[in-house]
Motif scaffolding. Structure first.
Motif: not given
Length: 90
Positions: A25-29, A34-40, A80-83, A85-86
């Motif tokens: 199982m992978v935690d979606p958070l 990880e994706k957000c850390e790649q944002s500019e 970024c995550v707040a927008h 994750v849900f």
């Protein structure tokens, strides 16, 4: 002394298969983080944090710490995550 991790089963069979399934199982958070850390914006904040860490690490005596840079990076990532994750939870 050597301590061993032992599971008390009270006569019940061990359920190793369930443990293996849980590992997959992978935690979606974590995925969204990880994706957000790649944002500019996050990349820029991380660069400032890493620059601060190298600057502080190169000095033998300093009162400077990188708390502000760390909080800036975490704030950018969490914003970024707040927008996002849900949307992945639905």
């Amino acid at each position: 002394m050597v301590f061993e991790d032992k599971m008390i089963t009270n006569g019940e069979p061990e359920e190793e298969e369930e443990e293996e399934e849980e590992e997959d199982m992978v935690d979606p958070l974590e995925t969204v983080r990880e994706k957000c850390e790649q944002s500019e914006h996050c990349v820029h904040a991380r660069e400032r944090l890493e620059a601060c860490e190298s600057r502080v690490g190169s000095r033998s005596e300093t009162t400077e710490d990188c708390t502000e840079e760390l909080f800036d990076f975490l704030h950018a990532r969490d914003h970024c995550v707040a927008h996002k994750v849900f949307q992945s939870i639905k």
